[in-house]
Scaffold this motif. Sequence first.
Motif, PDB file in Angstrom:
ATOM      1  N   LYS A   1       7.349 -29.418   8.695  1.00  0.00           N
ATOM      2  CA  LYS A   1       8.657 -30.079   8.649  1.00  0.00           C
ATOM      3  C   LYS A   1       8.845 -30.763   7.289  1.00  0.00           C
ATOM      4  CE  LYS A   1       8.534 -32.457  12.548  1.00  0.00           C
ATOM      5  NZ  LYS A   1       8.872 -33.059  13.836  1.00  0.00           N
ATOM      6  N   VAL A   2       9.471 -30.042   6.351  1.00  0.00           N
ATOM      7  CA  VAL A   2       9.659 -30.567   5.000  1.00  0.00           C
ATOM      8  C   VAL A   2      10.953 -31.353   4.855  1.00  0.00           C
ATOM      9  CG1 VAL A   2       8.263 -28.750   3.936  1.00  0.00           C
ATOM     10  CG2 VAL A   2      10.745 -28.440   4.115  1.00  0.00           C
ATOM     11  N   GLY A   3      11.909 -31.149   5.745  1.00  0.00           N
ATOM     12  CA  GLY A   3      13.186 -31.855   5.663  1.00  0.00           C
ATOM     13  C   GLY A   3      13.963 -31.516   4.409  1.00  0.00           C
ATOM     14  N   GLY A   4      14.973 -32.321   4.140  1.00  0.00           N
ATOM     15  CA  GLY A   4      15.756 -32.153   2.930  1.00  0.00           C
ATOM     16  C   GLY A   4      17.150 -31.597   3.146  1.00  0.00           C
ATOM     17  N   VAL A   5      17.449 -31.132   4.339  1.00  0.00           N
ATOM     18  CA  VAL A   5      18.759 -30.532   4.550  1.00  0.00           C
ATOM     19  C   VAL A   5      19.873 -31.573   4.384  1.00  0.00           C
ATOM     20  CG1 VAL A   5      19.106 -30.745   7.066  1.00  0.00           C
ATOM     21  CG2 VAL A   5      19.829 -28.682   5.893  1.00  0.00           C
ATOM     22  N   LYS A   6      19.612 -32.810   4.754  1.00  0.00           N
ATOM     23  CA  LYS A   6      20.617 -33.879   4.636  1.00  0.00           C
ATOM     24  C   LYS A   6      20.965 -34.172   3.177  1.00  0.00           C
ATOM     25  CE  LYS A   6      19.214 -36.459   8.747  1.00  0.00           C
ATOM     26  NZ  LYS A   6      18.618 -37.719   9.200  1.00  0.00           N
ATOM     27  N   THR A   7      19.990 -34.010   2.283  1.00  0.00           N
ATOM     28  CA  THR A   7      20.199 -34.313   0.865  1.00  0.00           C
ATOM     29  C   THR A   7      20.364 -33.050   0.026  1.00  0.00           C
ATOM     30  OG1 THR A   7      17.804 -34.376   0.517  1.00  0.00           O
ATOM     31  CG2 THR A   7      18.907 -36.480   0.999  1.00  0.00           C
ATOM     32  N   GLN A   8      20.579 -31.933   0.696  1.00  0.00           N
ATOM     33  CA  GLN A   8      20.758 -30.627   0.055  1.00  0.00           C
ATOM     34  C   GLN A   8      19.529 -30.226  -0.765  1.00  0.00           C
ATOM     35  OE1 GLN A   8      24.507 -30.977  -2.009  1.00  0.00           O
ATOM     36  NE2 GLN A   8      25.658 -30.898  -0.119  1.00  0.00           N
ATOM     37  N   GLU A   9      18.348 -30.614  -0.290  1.00  0.00           N
ATOM     38  CA  GLU A   9      17.089 -30.257  -0.945  1.00  0.00           C
ATOM     39  C   GLU A   9      16.178 -29.450  -0.038  1.00  0.00           C
ATOM     40  OE1 GLU A   9      15.603 -34.152  -2.197  1.00  0.00           O
ATOM     41  OE2 GLU A   9      16.087 -33.594  -4.250  1.00  0.00           O
ATOM     42  N   GLY A  10      16.712 -28.914   1.063  1.00  0.00           N
ATOM     43  CA  GLY A  10      15.889 -28.169   2.010  1.00  0.00           C
ATOM     44  C   GLY A  10      15.124 -27.019   1.371  1.00  0.00           C
ATOM     45  N   PRO A  11      15.808 -26.068   0.711  1.00  0.00           N
ATOM     46  CA  PRO A  11      15.089 -24.959   0.074  1.00  0.00           C
ATOM     47  C   PRO A  11      14.127 -25.438  -1.016  1.00  0.00           C
ATOM     48  CG  PRO A  11      17.378 -24.362   0.393  1.00  0.00           C
ATOM     49  CD  PRO A  11      17.255 -25.831   0.723  1.00  0.00           C
ATOM     50  N   LEU A  12      14.506 -26.461  -1.775  1.00  0.00           N
ATOM     51  CA  LEU A  12      13.616 -27.008  -2.800  1.00  0.00           C
ATOM     52  C   LEU A  12      12.361 -27.590  -2.151  1.00  0.00           C
ATOM     53  CD1 LEU A  12      12.859 -27.905  -5.668  1.00  0.00           C
ATOM     54  CD2 LEU A  12      14.300 -29.926  -5.322  1.00  0.00           C
TER      55      LEU A  12
ATOM     56  N   ASN B   1       6.853 -29.487  18.568  1.00  0.00           N
ATOM     57  CA  ASN B   1       7.049 -30.087  17.256  1.00  0.00           C
ATOM     58  C   ASN B   1       8.236 -29.470  16.529  1.00  0.00           C
ATOM     59  OD1 ASN B   1       5.132 -32.043  16.933  1.00  0.00           O
ATOM     60  ND2 ASN B   1       3.552 -30.618  16.301  1.00  0.00           N
ATOM     61  N   LYS B   2       8.826 -28.458  17.100  1.00  0.00           N
ATOM     62  CA  LYS B   2       9.796 -27.656  16.367  1.00  0.00           C
ATOM     63  C   LYS B   2      11.025 -28.431  15.940  1.00  0.00           C
ATOM     64  CE  LYS B   2      11.336 -23.682  18.185  1.00  0.00           C
ATOM     65  NZ  LYS B   2      11.582 -22.311  18.410  1.00  0.00           N
ATOM     66  N   GLY B   3      11.659 -29.151  16.806  1.00  0.00           N
ATOM     67  CA  GLY B   3      12.906 -29.809  16.445  1.00  0.00           C
ATOM     68  C   GLY B   3      13.034 -31.185  17.037  1.00  0.00           C
ATOM     69  N   THR B   4      12.091 -32.035  16.795  1.00  0.00           N
ATOM     70  CA  THR B   4      12.118 -33.366  17.381  1.00  0.00           C
ATOM     71  C   THR B   4      12.738 -34.406  16.453  1.00  0.00           C
ATOM     72  OG1 THR B   4       9.865 -33.704  16.599  1.00  0.00           O
ATOM     73  CG2 THR B   4      10.129 -32.982  18.870  1.00  0.00           C
ATOM     74  N   GLY B   5      13.348 -33.957  15.388  1.00  0.00           N
ATOM     75  CA  GLY B   5      13.928 -34.896  14.439  1.00  0.00           C
ATOM     76  C   GLY B   5      12.904 -35.350  13.420  1.00  0.00           C
ATOM     77  N   ASP B   6      13.160 -36.503  12.842  1.00  0.00           N
ATOM     78  CA  ASP B   6      12.304 -37.000  11.766  1.00  0.00           C
ATOM     79  C   ASP B   6      11.132 -37.799  12.336  1.00  0.00           C
ATOM     80  OD1 ASP B   6      14.014 -35.859   9.876  1.00  0.00           O
ATOM     81  OD2 ASP B   6      15.327 -37.597   9.922  1.00  0.00           O
ATOM     82  N   THR B   7       9.916 -37.359  12.000  1.00  0.00           N
ATOM     83  CA  THR B   7       8.712 -38.024  12.514  1.00  0.00           C
ATOM     84  C   THR B   7       7.750 -38.416  11.393  1.00  0.00           C
ATOM     85  OG1 THR B   7       7.596 -35.891  12.819  1.00  0.00           O
ATOM     86  CG2 THR B   7       8.813 -36.769  14.706  1.00  0.00           C
TER      87      THR B   7
ATOM     88  N   PRO C   1      15.824 -20.179  16.569  1.00  0.00           N
ATOM     89  CA  PRO C   1      16.766 -21.305  16.678  1.00  0.00           C
ATOM     90  C   PRO C   1      16.177 -22.427  17.526  1.00  0.00           C
ATOM     91  CG  PRO C   1      17.547 -19.411  17.933  1.00  0.00           C
ATOM     92  CD  PRO C   1      16.324 -18.967  17.209  1.00  0.00           C
ATOM     93  N   PHE C   2      16.516 -23.664  17.170  1.00  0.00           N
ATOM     94  CA  PHE C   2      16.022 -24.819  17.907  1.00  0.00           C
ATOM     95  C   PHE C   2      17.024 -25.953  17.800  1.00  0.00           C
ATOM     96  CE2 PHE C   2      14.546 -25.204  13.596  1.00  0.00           C
ATOM     97  CZ  PHE C   2      14.685 -26.555  13.284  1.00  0.00           C
ATOM     98  N   LYS C   3      16.917 -26.911  18.698  1.00  0.00           N
ATOM     99  CA  LYS C   3      17.770 -28.092  18.698  1.00  0.00           C
ATOM    100  C   LYS C   3      17.160 -29.157  17.795  1.00  0.00           C
ATOM    101  CE  LYS C   3      20.998 -26.964  21.609  1.00  0.00           C
ATOM    102  NZ  LYS C   3      22.343 -26.783  21.115  1.00  0.00           N
ATOM    103  N   THR C   4      18.018 -29.805  17.018  1.00  0.00           N
ATOM    104  CA  THR C   4      17.580 -30.895  16.156  1.00  0.00           C
ATOM    105  C   THR C   4      18.767 -31.826  15.911  1.00  0.00           C
ATOM    106  OG1 THR C   4      16.823 -31.525  13.942  1.00  0.00           O
ATOM    107  CG2 THR C   4      17.990 -29.434  14.119  1.00  0.00           C
ATOM    108  N   PRO C   5      18.536 -33.114  15.867  1.00  0.00           N
ATOM    109  CA  PRO C   5      19.636 -34.033  15.552  1.00  0.00           C
ATOM    110  C   PRO C   5      20.116 -33.881  14.109  1.00  0.00           C
ATOM    111  CG  PRO C   5      17.552 -35.213  15.710  1.00  0.00           C
ATOM    112  CD  PRO C   5      17.288 -33.811  16.150  1.00  0.00           C
TER     113      PRO C   5
END
Length: 154
Positions: free
Chosen positions: A64-75, A25-31, A102-106
């Motif tokens: 997996k909270v996401g947010g890195v694309k919208t610059q909201e990852g830490p938030l 589950n570590k880096g499979t992208g958006d699920t 470290p892990f692979k992620t799109p």
Amino acid sequence: MKKLLVPFAVIIISCTSKKTATAENKGTGDTRTKAVELLDHNTYWLTEESNDKTYGYSQSNPIKVGGVKTQEGPLNERRFLNALFGPNDKKMTYFRAGSCCPFKTPNGFFNNSGMLDRYRLTEIGTKDTIDIYINMYDTGDLKIPVGLKAKEKK
């Protein structure tokens, strides 16, 4: 006037890592399959409990909270952590204990790679701590880790 020559050196640091965790589950992208709701700007509304004892507690199964694309990852990481209560229904304190794994992620910035953030949580009034692993690169359905509780909507 004499010209002074200054020595110039370039240091290249190369990092390699041995993969220790599986990529389950570590880096499979958006699920993510369910919409995320907020209690307020800084807190997610978590309603579903996980029945997987590794969810959030294992490097191979991070939240997996996401947010890195919208610059909201830490938030988004804080939004998740702010929603949690300890097993005795008391607030939790937390601090970021560093990055790891470290892990692979799109969704990675450099070479399709990401790093997990490890947080140390303590229920107020106790000295017991737990570590939670969070992935801010990918999105997944957000659940309450086993043994913890979540804030309720008022």
